[in-house]
Design a protein around this motif. Sequence first.
Motif, mmCIF file in Angstrom:
data_model
loop_
_atom_site.group_PDB
_atom_site.id
_atom_site.type_symbol
_atom_site.label_atom_id
_atom_site.label_comp_id
_atom_site.label_asym_id
_atom_site.label_seq_id
_atom_site.Cartn_x
_atom_site.Cartn_y
_atom_site.Cartn_z
ATOM 1 N N LEU A 30 0.808 -1.216 0.000
ATOM 2 C CA LEU A 30 0.000 0.000 0.000
ATOM 3 C C LEU A 30 0.843 1.268 0.000
ATOM 4 C CD1 LEU A 30 -2.789 -0.967 2.581
ATOM 5 C CD2 LEU A 30 -3.041 -0.758 0.103
ATOM 6 N N SER A 31 1.985 1.230 0.643
ATOM 7 C CA SER A 31 2.780 2.447 0.783
ATOM 8 C C SER A 31 3.575 2.801 -0.469
ATOM 9 C CB SER A 31 3.745 2.305 1.971
ATOM 10 O OG SER A 31 4.670 1.263 1.740
ATOM 11 N N ASN A 32 3.784 1.838 -1.386
ATOM 12 C CA ASN A 32 4.622 2.145 -2.553
ATOM 13 C C ASN A 32 3.929 1.953 -3.895
ATOM 14 O OD1 ASN A 32 4.635 -0.633 -3.190
ATOM 15 N ND2 ASN A 32 6.605 -0.984 -2.209
ATOM 16 N N VAL A 33 2.716 1.436 -3.902
ATOM 17 C CA VAL A 33 2.092 1.076 -5.172
ATOM 18 C C VAL A 33 1.853 2.288 -6.077
ATOM 19 C CG1 VAL A 33 -0.279 1.211 -4.273
ATOM 20 C CG2 VAL A 33 0.234 -0.264 -6.238
ATOM 21 N N LEU A 34 1.569 3.452 -5.501
ATOM 22 C CA LEU A 34 1.371 4.646 -6.323
ATOM 23 C C LEU A 34 2.687 5.077 -6.968
ATOM 24 C CD1 LEU A 34 -1.047 6.705 -4.035
ATOM 25 C CD2 LEU A 34 -1.623 5.403 -6.098
ATOM 26 N N ASN A 35 3.779 4.964 -6.224
ATOM 27 C CA ASN A 35 5.091 5.263 -6.808
ATOM 28 C C ASN A 35 5.430 4.293 -7.934
ATOM 29 O OD1 ASN A 35 5.612 7.405 -5.044
ATOM 30 N ND2 ASN A 35 6.488 6.047 -3.494
ATOM 31 N N ASP B 12 -8.625 1.318 0.715
ATOM 32 C CA ASP B 12 -7.536 1.816 1.572
ATOM 33 C C ASP B 12 -6.719 2.897 0.877
ATOM 34 O OD1 ASP B 12 -8.062 0.016 3.710
ATOM 35 O OD2 ASP B 12 -7.091 -1.589 2.567
ATOM 36 N N ILE B 13 -6.496 2.724 -0.418
ATOM 37 C CA ILE B 13 -5.580 3.615 -1.130
ATOM 38 C C ILE B 13 -6.136 5.022 -1.292
ATOM 39 C CG2 ILE B 13 -4.532 4.017 -3.409
ATOM 40 C CD1 ILE B 13 -3.981 1.020 -3.526
ATOM 41 N N ILE B 14 -7.436 5.151 -1.540
ATOM 42 C CA ILE B 14 -7.983 6.493 -1.778
ATOM 43 C C ILE B 14 -7.938 7.366 -0.529
ATOM 44 C CG2 ILE B 14 -9.470 5.784 -3.682
ATOM 45 C CD1 ILE B 14 -11.801 5.718 -1.742
ATOM 46 N N PHE B 15 -7.742 6.768 0.641
ATOM 47 C CA PHE B 15 -7.660 7.547 1.870
ATOM 48 C C PHE B 15 -6.220 7.739 2.350
ATOM 49 C CE2 PHE B 15 -11.999 5.823 2.050
ATOM 50 C CZ PHE B 15 -12.706 7.012 2.207
ATOM 51 N N LEU B 16 -5.266 7.288 1.548
ATOM 52 C CA LEU B 16 -3.872 7.528 1.898
ATOM 53 C C LEU B 16 -3.539 9.009 1.755
ATOM 54 C CD1 LEU B 16 -2.075 4.560 0.074
ATOM 55 C CD2 LEU B 16 -2.423 4.822 2.544
ATOM 56 N N PRO B 17 -2.717 9.574 2.643
ATOM 57 C CA PRO B 17 -2.328 10.986 2.520
ATOM 58 C C PRO B 17 -1.650 11.285 1.187
ATOM 59 C CG PRO B 17 -1.715 10.107 4.669
ATOM 60 C CD PRO B 17 -2.159 8.944 3.857
ATOM 61 N N SER B 18 -0.968 10.295 0.623
ATOM 62 C CA SER B 18 -0.235 10.519 -0.627
ATOM 63 C C SER B 18 -1.120 10.454 -1.866
ATOM 64 C CB SER B 18 0.878 9.474 -0.764
ATOM 65 O OG SER B 18 0.340 8.155 -0.724
ATOM 66 N N GLU C 14 -1.986 14.017 -3.467
ATOM 67 C CA GLU C 14 -0.821 14.568 -4.157
ATOM 68 C C GLU C 14 -0.568 13.813 -5.465
ATOM 69 O OE1 GLU C 14 4.009 15.169 -3.420
ATOM 70 O OE2 GLU C 14 2.695 14.471 -1.809
ATOM 71 N N PHE C 15 -0.699 12.488 -5.413
ATOM 72 C CA PHE C 15 -0.517 11.673 -6.612
ATOM 73 C C PHE C 15 -1.536 12.049 -7.683
ATOM 74 C CE2 PHE C 15 -1.992 8.045 -9.091
ATOM 75 C CZ PHE C 15 -0.822 7.565 -9.660
ATOM 76 N N ALA C 16 -2.800 12.234 -7.287
ATOM 77 C CA ALA C 16 -3.867 12.555 -8.238
ATOM 78 C C ALA C 16 -3.634 13.906 -8.911
ATOM 79 C CB ALA C 16 -5.217 12.536 -7.530
ATOM 80 N N LEU C 17 -3.164 14.879 -8.133
ATOM 81 C CA LEU C 17 -2.897 16.202 -8.697
ATOM 82 C C LEU C 17 -1.715 16.162 -9.658
ATOM 83 C CD1 LEU C 17 -3.360 18.418 -5.499
ATOM 84 C CD2 LEU C 17 -4.915 18.236 -7.450
ATOM 85 N N LYS C 18 -0.735 15.333 -9.348
ATOM 86 C CA LYS C 18 0.468 15.247 -10.161
ATOM 87 C C LYS C 18 0.274 14.377 -11.394
ATOM 88 C CE LYS C 18 5.374 13.942 -9.775
ATOM 89 N NZ LYS C 18 6.401 13.334 -8.877
ATOM 90 N N ASN C 19 -0.602 13.369 -11.286
ATOM 91 C CA ASN C 19 -0.783 12.402 -12.375
ATOM 92 C C ASN C 19 -2.262 12.214 -12.704
ATOM 93 O OD1 ASN C 19 2.154 11.223 -12.447
ATOM 94 N ND2 ASN C 19 1.546 11.107 -10.283
ATOM 95 N N PRO C 20 -2.902 13.234 -13.267
ATOM 96 C CA PRO C 20 -4.340 13.106 -13.555
ATOM 97 C C PRO C 20 -4.655 11.980 -14.541
ATOM 98 C CG PRO C 20 -3.409 15.067 -14.598
ATOM 99 C CD PRO C 20 -2.375 14.549 -13.650
ATOM 100 N N HIS C 21 -3.762 11.721 -15.508
ATOM 101 C CA HIS C 21 -4.034 10.667 -16.485
ATOM 102 C C HIS C 21 -3.982 9.287 -15.838
ATOM 103 C CE1 HIS C 21 0.311 10.955 -16.201
ATOM 104 N NE2 HIS C 21 0.467 9.850 -16.905
ATOM 105 N N LEU C 22 -3.106 9.115 -14.848
ATOM 106 C CA LEU C 22 -3.058 7.835 -14.141
ATOM 107 C C LEU C 22 -4.262 7.686 -13.209
ATOM 108 C CD1 LEU C 22 0.735 7.546 -13.215
ATOM 109 C CD2 LEU C 22 -0.506 6.414 -15.072
#
Length: 268
Positions: A200-205, A232-238, A241-249
Motif C-alpha cells: 500500500l505504501s509504494n504502489v502509487l510510486n 484503503d488507497i484512496i484515503f492515503l495521505p499521498s 498529491e498523486f492525483a494532482l500530479k498524475n491526472p491521467h493515471l
Amino acid sequence: MDCPICNYSVSPIILRPLRYTICGACYEGARSLIALINKLHNGNNDKGTSKANHGIGNALKWVKEMTEVEEELNEKVRFLGGFVSAFKDHIHTDINVKPGDFGPSIPAHRALLASRSSIFKNMLEPDSYITTDHPPGGTITLAELNYEELQCLLEFLYNGDLSKEKVEKHVYSLSIAADKYEIPYLQRFCESQMLRGLNLSNVLNVLEISDTCSSLNLREEALNFIVRNMGDIIFLPSFEEFALKNPHLTVQITRASFLENKNTRNVI
C-alpha cells in the motif's frame, strides 16, 4: 497397469504394502514434482521426453544434474567477478562518470559501459563527450543521478546484482536510468524487485514509475493491486498529491475500478 503417480504403464511392483503407505500430500507432491521435471525437460528438449524421463526414480538424478549446472554457473560468476575487483580497486580505469549532484566522479571502464548500453556506447564515441583534466578518457555526466545512485548503477553494471538495502533505497532511480540508457537487464531486475515488494505504501510510486518507463506489465500489476485495495488507497495521505500530479493515471485507476465493480456485479 498404469502407475498412479506418473501415469505410465509399468510392471507392478509391490513393496511391503502392509507396512508402507503414501499419504495424500506425498502423492500430490510426487505428481507435482514429476510434472515440473517433465515441463523443464521438455523446455530444453525439442524432441520431447521419453518414458525414461518420467518417474520419481529420475528425480534425484535430475536434481543432481541441476546442482552441477548451478556449480558451473557459480564458478563462471566468480571467474567474471575479476572485472568487479578492477572497478572497486580502480585498476586501469579510463573514464570518469560524474553524478548530477556535484559529487565526486567515479572511475570506470569505457569498454564495459559501452557493452552494457548502446546509449553509453554512443556517448563514448570520439568527440561525443567533453574531455576534462581527468586522465585519459575524459568524463561523462549522468545528471539525473546523485552520487549514491550512480554508485549503485555502476556496481550493477559490473556485478549484475545489488544488495537488498541498495535496491530498496534506489530502485526507482535505477529503473528510470535503465529506461533512459537502454539497459534491459537492469530494467527487468528493477521491475521484479518492485513487483515482489508491492504494498500500500509504494504502489502509487510504482504506478508512476511504470508510466515513466512505459512498462506495461508493471503498470498492469500496479493497477490490479490498486483496484483490489481501492478502499484503503484512496484515503492515503499521498493519494491526493498523486492525483494532482498524475491526472491521467488517476483516470486509469478510476476506469479500472469501475470495470472491476461492473464485472463483479455481472458475476453476482
